[in-house]
Each structure stands twice: as structure tokens, then as C-alpha cells.
Design a protein around this motif. Structure first.
Motif, PDB file in Angstrom:
ATOM      1  N   LEU A   1     -21.358  28.893   9.930  1.00  0.00           N
ATOM      2  CA  LEU A   1     -22.350  27.921  10.378  1.00  0.00           C
ATOM      3  C   LEU A   1     -22.367  26.678   9.492  1.00  0.00           C
ATOM      4  O   LEU A   1     -22.696  25.587   9.958  1.00  0.00           O
ATOM      5  CB  LEU A   1     -23.732  28.563  10.402  1.00  0.00           C
TER       6      LEU A   1
ATOM      7  N   LEU B   1     -30.833  25.237  11.719  1.00  0.00           N
ATOM      8  CA  LEU B   1     -30.265  25.443  13.047  1.00  0.00           C
ATOM      9  C   LEU B   1     -31.300  26.184  13.883  1.00  0.00           C
ATOM     10  O   LEU B   1     -32.139  26.924  13.353  1.00  0.00           O
ATOM     11  CB  LEU B   1     -28.981  26.267  12.984  1.00  0.00           C
TER      12      LEU B   1
ATOM     13  N   PHE C   1     -21.044  34.184  14.287  1.00  0.00           N
ATOM     14  CA  PHE C   1     -22.499  34.082  14.405  1.00  0.00           C
ATOM     15  C   PHE C   1     -22.983  34.639  15.736  1.00  0.00           C
ATOM     16  O   PHE C   1     -23.985  35.372  15.777  1.00  0.00           O
ATOM     17  CB  PHE C   1     -22.958  32.632  14.269  1.00  0.00           C
TER      18      PHE C   1
ATOM     19  N   VAL D   1     -19.847  24.022  10.957  1.00  0.00           N
ATOM     20  CA  VAL D   1     -19.844  23.602  12.360  1.00  0.00           C
ATOM     21  C   VAL D   1     -19.901  22.080  12.454  1.00  0.00           C
ATOM     22  O   VAL D   1     -20.440  21.400  11.574  1.00  0.00           O
ATOM     23  CB  VAL D   1     -21.018  24.225  13.140  1.00  0.00           C
TER      24      VAL D   1
ATOM     25  N   CYS E   1     -18.553  29.172  16.915  1.00  0.00           N
ATOM     26  CA  CYS E   1     -19.361  30.115  16.117  1.00  0.00           C
ATOM     27  C   CYS E   1     -19.241  31.552  16.632  1.00  0.00           C
ATOM     28  O   CYS E   1     -20.261  32.213  16.879  1.00  0.00           O
ATOM     29  CB  CYS E   1     -20.829  29.699  16.155  1.00  0.00           C
TER      30      CYS E   1
END
Length: 218
Positions: free
Chosen positions: A39, A208, A70, A42, A67
Motif C-alpha cells: 500500500l 486510505l 491487500f 500504490v 493491491c
């Protein structure tokens, strides 16, 4: 137990997942190193300001294809959530009113808040929602110093996120500071929450957020 027995292919929940309940409906998870690392790298996508309620300029969509680690971890956590709450009245009613469906990570975006920015009281769409604290440029002590005329530290809400469950009326204040970097909060999408402004730094606070939803795309 899952929200719907056939809602997706089974995934093994990692044993020893570092998570616990900070309130009846909020699951806190310390992200594994490989998830946080993914993350952290990104790329920002299209500007998301017009679609979100936050009063700050830097909100960008994230491509979930970037991702995969994740996404898998996020769905595993949804199973952890379902183990505790999948048979609760609200989720039972939801299952009774939707066809058997997979769940999927619907969206993901990055927020860069600056001193004075805030996120007004709001809720998300979907089944579950999450917040991930990536880079917090202040400590709890930093924020208390700005309000040193107050003799009760618990009254200082600088940078905090507050949650209200409209069904149970459960209320929870979550202190956001340097020590919660790498923490993910997972909660039902109907829970209202507000983010208070912080003070005293020119650096952005990076988080996020996103949603998990039933998959009606087919």
C-alpha cells in the motif's frame, strides 16, 4: 461463519492475525509488513474530491489491481468480522434480502489531509468499510500541547475519528496519532464517523479508505 455461506470461495484466515475489537462493531488490525509495503507504493489515480465528503483537496482513487496482497488480506478480515457478527440482527436481515453473492473490495482511495482539514459526519455505501492510517505527522502529545489550557486531555479531539452506530447507539472515539501508523479499522458501512482537524504541522496526514460490498456485477 461468513456473511453468506456461498458468497465467495473459501480463503484461509491467517492464524494469529493481529487484530482485536476496539468497540463492539470496530475491528482493529495491525497490517502485516507485506500488506503495508504494498500500500505504501500504490500510485495515485484520478482525483476523487467530487465523490467524497472530505474538506481537503488531495483525494485520489487507487487501482485495486495494484493491491492484490491487500485485497486478499481485506477479504480475510471480512471473514473475521463475520465470525463475530454474521448472525447479528442487521446482517441477518441483509442476508435475507440479497441473493447469494460474493463480496469484493469495491473501491479504495487515498486521503492527504493538512492541518485544518476535516471530514464531516458521513457514512459509506457497501457492506463493510475501512480506514488505514499510513503516515501520521504528529503525536498525541503534539496535539495536547496546542490545547494546554484544557485540564482534561480526553476533551481534546484534534485529529480524532469518532464513530456512531445508529442501531446500537454505540459511540467510540479513536485517537489518531503517530503510533497508529499501519493500523486498519474495519466496520459496518452504516456506521457514521467524523474526522476532526489536527494542528501544528505542514506535513500531510495520509490515510486510505474504501468499501467491501456484495458483488452484483454479474
Amino acid at each position: 461463519m461468513k456473511f453468506e455461506e456461498s458468497f465467495r470461495s473459501p480463503l484461509d484466515i491467517q492464524q494469529g492475525t493481529d487484530c482485536h475489537w476496539v468497540s463492539p462493531m470496530i475491528l482493529e488490525n495491525k497490517l502485516p509488513h507485506e500488506v503495508f509495503a504494498e500500500l505504501s507504493n500504490v500510485k495515485k489515480g484520478s482525483n476523487y474530491v467530487d465523490k467524497l465528503v472530505g474538506v481537503f483537496p488531495d483525494q485520489h482513487q487507487i487501482d485495486l489491481n495494484d493491491c492484490p496482497i491487500f485485497t486478499s488480506h481485506c477479504l480475510n478480515l471480512s471473514d473475521v468480522f463475520a465470525e463475530k457478527h454474521g448472525r447479528s440482527p442487521v446482517f441477518t436481515e441483509i442476508r435475507q434480502n440479497v441473493p447469494p453473492s460474493n463480496v469484493y473490495v469495491k473501491d479504495l482511495w487515498i486521503n492527504e489531509m493538512y492541518a485544518g482539514s476535516y471530514n464531516k459526519l458521513h457514512r459509506h455505501d457497501g457492506l463493510l468499510s475501512f480506514i488505514i492510517f499510513m503516515d501520521i505527522p504528529y503525536t498525541l502529545e503534539d496535539q495536547l500541547e496546542h490545547e494546554n489550557y484544557i485540564d482534561k486531555p480526553e476533551k481534546v479531539l484534534n485529529g480524532c475519528t469518532e464513530f456512531l452506530d445508529p442501531y446500537s447507539q454505540a459511540f467510540h472515539t479513536y485517537n489518531v496519532h503517530k503510533g497508529v501508523e499501519g493500523i486498519m479499522l474495519l466496520f459496518p458501512s452504516w456506521i457514521y464517523h467524523v474526522v476532526y482537524p489536527f494542528k501544528g504541522t505542514d506535513k500531510p496526514r495520509v490515510s486510505l479508505a474504501g468499501n467491501i460490498a456484495f458483488d452484483y456485477r454479474y
